[in-house]
Structures are given as structure tokens and as C-alpha cells.
Design a protein around this motif. Structure first.
Motif, PDB file in Angstrom:
ATOM      1  N   PHE A 208      16.087   6.275   0.965  1.00  0.00           N
ATOM      2  CA  PHE A 208      15.020   5.348   1.210  1.00  0.00           C
ATOM      3  C   PHE A 208      14.691   4.614   2.386  1.00  0.00           C
ATOM      4  N   TRP A 209      15.957   4.040   2.968  1.00  0.00           N
ATOM      5  CA  TRP A 209      15.685   3.126   4.116  1.00  0.00           C
ATOM      6  C   TRP A 209      15.366   4.209   5.176  1.00  0.00           C
ATOM      7  N   LEU A 210      15.782   5.353   5.316  1.00  0.00           N
ATOM      8  CA  LEU A 210      15.805   6.226   6.368  1.00  0.00           C
ATOM      9  C   LEU A 210      14.467   6.725   6.452  1.00  0.00           C
ATOM     10  N   ARG A 211      13.738   6.952   5.243  1.00  0.00           N
ATOM     11  CA  ARG A 211      12.461   7.734   5.301  1.00  0.00           C
ATOM     12  C   ARG A 211      11.195   6.404   5.315  1.00  0.00           C
ATOM     13  N   PHE A 212      11.373   5.279   4.554  1.00  0.00           N
ATOM     14  CA  PHE A 212      10.574   4.370   4.741  1.00  0.00           C
ATOM     15  C   PHE A 212      10.663   3.311   5.655  1.00  0.00           C
ATOM     16  N   ILE A 213      11.645   2.857   5.999  1.00  0.00           N
ATOM     17  CA  ILE A 213      11.901   1.939   7.009  1.00  0.00           C
ATOM     18  C   ILE A 213      12.275   2.366   8.503  1.00  0.00           C
ATOM     19  N   ARG A 214      13.216   3.141   8.611  1.00  0.00           N
ATOM     20  CA  ARG A 214      13.521   3.839  10.048  1.00  0.00           C
ATOM     21  C   ARG A 214      12.411   4.908  10.618  1.00  0.00           C
ATOM     22  N   LEU A 215      12.095   5.792   9.650  1.00  0.00           N
ATOM     23  CA  LEU A 215      10.939   6.868  10.107  1.00  0.00           C
ATOM     24  C   LEU A 215       9.705   6.542   9.753  1.00  0.00           C
ATOM     25  N   GLN A 216       9.444   5.429   9.126  1.00  0.00           N
ATOM     26  CA  GLN A 216       7.966   4.958   8.724  1.00  0.00           C
ATOM     27  C   GLN A 216       7.012   5.968   8.032  1.00  0.00           C
ATOM     28  N   ALA A 217       7.832   6.606   7.002  1.00  0.00           N
ATOM     29  CA  ALA A 217       6.775   7.541   6.112  1.00  0.00           C
ATOM     30  C   ALA A 217       5.589   7.164   5.807  1.00  0.00           C
ATOM     31  N   TRP A 218       5.502   5.986   5.280  1.00  0.00           N
ATOM     32  CA  TRP A 218       4.234   5.304   5.000  1.00  0.00           C
ATOM     33  C   TRP A 218       3.056   5.477   5.716  1.00  0.00           C
ATOM     34  N   ARG A 219       3.242   5.601   7.138  1.00  0.00           N
ATOM     35  CA  ARG A 219       2.368   5.484   8.025  1.00  0.00           C
ATOM     36  C   ARG A 219       1.401   7.056   8.024  1.00  0.00           C
ATOM     37  N   ASP A 220       1.912   7.953   7.303  1.00  0.00           N
ATOM     38  CA  ASP A 220       1.198   9.027   7.191  1.00  0.00           C
ATOM     39  C   ASP A 220       0.264   8.974   5.733  1.00  0.00           C
ATOM     40  N   GLY A 221       0.136   7.881   5.091  1.00  0.00           N
ATOM     41  CA  GLY A 221      -0.831   7.637   4.145  1.00  0.00           C
ATOM     42  C   GLY A 221      -0.068   8.080   2.719  1.00  0.00           C
ATOM     43  N   VAL A 222      -0.839   8.472   1.729  1.00  0.00           N
ATOM     44  CA  VAL A 222      -0.475   8.967   0.434  1.00  0.00           C
ATOM     45  C   VAL A 222       0.551  10.109   0.624  1.00  0.00           C
ATOM     46  N   GLU A 223       0.231  10.964   1.559  1.00  0.00           N
ATOM     47  CA  GLU A 223       1.016  12.415   1.752  1.00  0.00           C
ATOM     48  C   GLU A 223       2.413  11.702   2.315  1.00  0.00           C
ATOM     49  N   GLY A 224       2.382  10.772   3.187  1.00  0.00           N
ATOM     50  CA  GLY A 224       3.842  10.358   3.631  1.00  0.00           C
ATOM     51  C   GLY A 224       4.742   9.614   2.650  1.00  0.00           C
ATOM     52  N   ILE A 225       3.831   8.775   1.576  1.00  0.00           N
ATOM     53  CA  ILE A 225       4.776   8.242   0.791  1.00  0.00           C
ATOM     54  C   ILE A 225       5.129   9.159  -0.336  1.00  0.00           C
ATOM     55  N   VAL A 226       4.339  10.140  -0.818  1.00  0.00           N
ATOM     56  CA  VAL A 226       4.647  11.310  -1.888  1.00  0.00           C
ATOM     57  C   VAL A 226       5.833  11.830  -0.998  1.00  0.00           C
ATOM     58  N   ASP A 227       6.003  12.492   0.241  1.00  0.00           N
ATOM     59  CA  ASP A 227       7.101  13.052   0.966  1.00  0.00           C
ATOM     60  C   ASP A 227       8.232  12.166   0.851  1.00  0.00           C
ATOM     61  N   GLY A 228       8.295  11.129   1.263  1.00  0.00           N
ATOM     62  CA  GLY A 228       9.326  10.067   1.253  1.00  0.00           C
ATOM     63  C   GLY A 228      10.050   9.974  -0.111  1.00  0.00           C
ATOM     64  N   MET A 229       9.540   9.706  -1.245  1.00  0.00           N
ATOM     65  CA  MET A 229       9.816   9.642  -2.401  1.00  0.00           C
ATOM     66  C   MET A 229      10.315  10.847  -2.594  1.00  0.00           C
ATOM     67  N   PHE A 230       9.982  12.008  -2.431  1.00  0.00           N
ATOM     68  CA  PHE A 230      10.216  13.283  -2.812  1.00  0.00           C
ATOM     69  C   PHE A 230      11.489  13.547  -2.269  1.00  0.00           C
ATOM     70  N   GLN A 231      11.772  13.014  -0.811  1.00  0.00           N
ATOM     71  CA  GLN A 231      13.239  13.106  -0.195  1.00  0.00           C
ATOM     72  C   GLN A 231      14.351  12.298  -0.954  1.00  0.00           C
ATOM     73  N   VAL A 232      13.901  11.210  -1.570  1.00  0.00           N
ATOM     74  CA  VAL A 232      14.726  10.453  -2.237  1.00  0.00           C
ATOM     75  C   VAL A 232      15.113  11.083  -3.616  1.00  0.00           C
ATOM     76  N   PHE A 233      14.277  11.814  -4.212  1.00  0.00           N
ATOM     77  CA  PHE A 233      14.342  12.469  -5.372  1.00  0.00           C
ATOM     78  C   PHE A 233      15.232  13.548  -5.014  1.00  0.00           C
ATOM     79  N   ASN A 234      15.258  14.465  -4.072  1.00  0.00           N
ATOM     80  CA  ASN A 234      16.003  15.698  -3.578  1.00  0.00           C
ATOM     81  C   ASN A 234      17.367  15.071  -3.665  1.00  0.00           C
ATOM     82  N   MET A 235      17.752  13.960  -2.987  1.00  0.00           N
ATOM     83  CA  MET A 235      19.026  13.423  -2.715  1.00  0.00           C
ATOM     84  C   MET A 235      19.629  13.157  -4.161  1.00  0.00           C
TER      85      MET A 235
END
Length: 250
Positions: A208-235
Motif C-alpha cells: 500500500f505504501w509503495l503504490r499510494f505514497i511512493r508511486l502516487q497511484a491516486w494521481r491516475d484517478g479512479v483507475e489508479g486507485i483500483v489498480d493500487g488496491m488490486f496490487q495490495v489484494f494480489n500481495m
């Protein structure tokens, strides 16, 4: 002579456009990693050669099986969900017709996720080594996140591959089962420490820290948030499957 190699697993909706984009190739090889849909039929319509590879044997083996069948002096790897643009095709044709000092080339990639071009969350500045002098490519290592072994220097191309990653949530879930199986199995074989509650929480929080804080997934909008949460889910799924396998092993 250029040989294009495409790794495919049930890609009937994507393989046709991929092969059309490979008109620059003198030879097209589709590596069948367990196709059960119309992927092979469509590939043959586009004059591609089908090479069968052992399902589940690892992406390094898939790429190496294609390489063994290739006759070209140059090798171009393209995934079924990728497209070679006319500008990239022209650049590749120039490279292979010149006296290139490089043994291989990195190709920049434009990534589309759920229909949107992504810039953050790990998608930006993406480059993949895909074009090789055949004599300089020794093969690929690692079953997942495979890496090429190249004799010589690697250059950079200017024009991009277009990558249409997950197109819908259903296909994302299907691939989760495939890739998390690979990932958990690799960890099991490497004698990963036992999965306990604190480790399971830690890997999810780290992702979660990697995707949302370091790599700022939220800046891609809803798609970025979906992808970031999916990466956490995958882990989570990777380590839950590893936990299950560790229990079964003992």
C-alpha cells in the motif's frame, strides 16, 4: 531477417490486432502456453507459426521455446496485449538494416489500464528489453518476471510499444489466480519463512505504501486507485496461498 515471438494463453480477443501490427516481421511465432480458445486458429489465419510450450513451466521457458524456433538474425518479443506502432516499426526496420553497435534494445511502453493511459503507480517510465540480435541473446532466466541474458550492450529506442493491460475486472481476477500461483510457488520453493499474522499484515501495508505514497497511484484517478488496491489484494493472495501451501507441506 526479423522473427517476432508472441507468448499467448487464450488471447483470442487480442491476438489478431497484435499480429497485424507485426507486419514488419519476416517470421511470426506464437508460443502456445495452453491455449484452449481460438487463439491458434486466428494465429494461423495471420500466417503465424505455432510452437507449443509446456503449460505452467515458467515464462522464461515460454520465451526460450520461441527463441529456439526462430530463424531470424533479429528477435522481437511482443505480448498478445501489445501493439507495434507504425513509428516503432519504422525505427526497428532502420535498426536491423544498419550496423548496430548494440546487442539489444529497450523499448518504451505506453500502458493502458481499464482503457486509460497510466502515468503513476509504477506504470510511468516503463521500458522493456524486447529487441535482440539473436546471436547475442543467450536466453531467459527466472520463471516469473523473466530476465534476458544478453552478451553486449543494450541501447534505447525512442518510439513506444502500446500495451493494453487489463481491460476489465473479470480478466484481472482470472490472471490473479494464474500469477499469484506462480509467485507463491516460487516463495515456497525458496523456503520462505512461515507466513504468520504480522508478516501478512506487513506485506500488505508495504505494498500500500509503495503504490499510494511512493508511486502516487491516486494521481491516475479512479483507475489508479483500483489498480493500487488490486496490487495490495494480489500481495494478500500470494501470501495467503503461500500460507496454505506451507500448511499442506507440513
Amino acid at each position: 531477417m526479423l522473427s517476432a515471438i508472441v507468448i499467448a494463453l487464450n488471447e483470442e480477443t487480442m491476438i489478431g490486432d497484435c499480429l497485424i501490427s507485426l507486419k514488419l516481421a519476416d517470421e511470426i511465432i506464437v508460443v502456445d502456453t495452453g491455449n484452449s480458445d481460438r487463439t491458434n486458429i486466428i494465429s494461423k489465419v495471420h500466417k503465424a507459426k505455432i510452437v507449443k510450450s509446456q503449460p505452467g513451466s515458467g515464462y522464461n521457458n515460454f520465451r526460450n521455446d520461441g527463441l529456439k524456433s526462430a530463424k531470424g538474425d533479429w528477435i522481437l518479443y511482443v505480448d498478445a496485449d501489445e501493439r507495434v506502432t507504425p513509428l516503432l516499426a519504422h525505427e526497428i526496420e532502420h535498426i536491423i538494416s544498419s550496423n548496430s553497435p548494440f546487442s539489444a534494445y529497450k523499448i518504451p511502453r505506453r500502458n493502458f489500464y481499464l482503457g486509460k493511459e497510466m502515468k503513476f503507480g509504477g506504470w510511468g517510465n516503463d521500458k522493456v528489453v524486447r529487441l535482440y540480435k539473436k546471436e547475442k541473446l543467450q536466453g531467459y532466466e527466472q520463471a516469473l518476471h523473466e530476465q534476458p541474458v544478453v552478451d553486449g550492450e543494450i541501447g534505447d529506442l525512442e518510439n513506444s510499444l502500446v500495451h493494453f493491460s487489463h481491460r476489465d475486472l473479470e480478466s484481472m481476477l482470472d490472471k490473479t489466480l494464474l500469477f499469484t500461483g506462480y509467485e507463491s510457488d516460487l516463495r515456497l520453493k525458496s523456503n520462505h519463512p512461515p507466513v504468520v499474522s504480522w508478516r501478512l499484515c506487513r506485506v500488505m501495508l508495504t505494498e500500500f505504501w509503495l503504490r499510494f505514497i511512493r508511486l502516487q497511484a491516486w494521481r491516475d484517478g479512479v483507475e489508479g486507485i483500483v489498480d493500487g488496491m488490486f496490487q495490495v489484494f494480489n500481495m494478500f493472495i500470494i501470501y495467503a496461498r503461500l500460507w496454505e501451501a506451507q500448511i499442506a507441506k507440513h
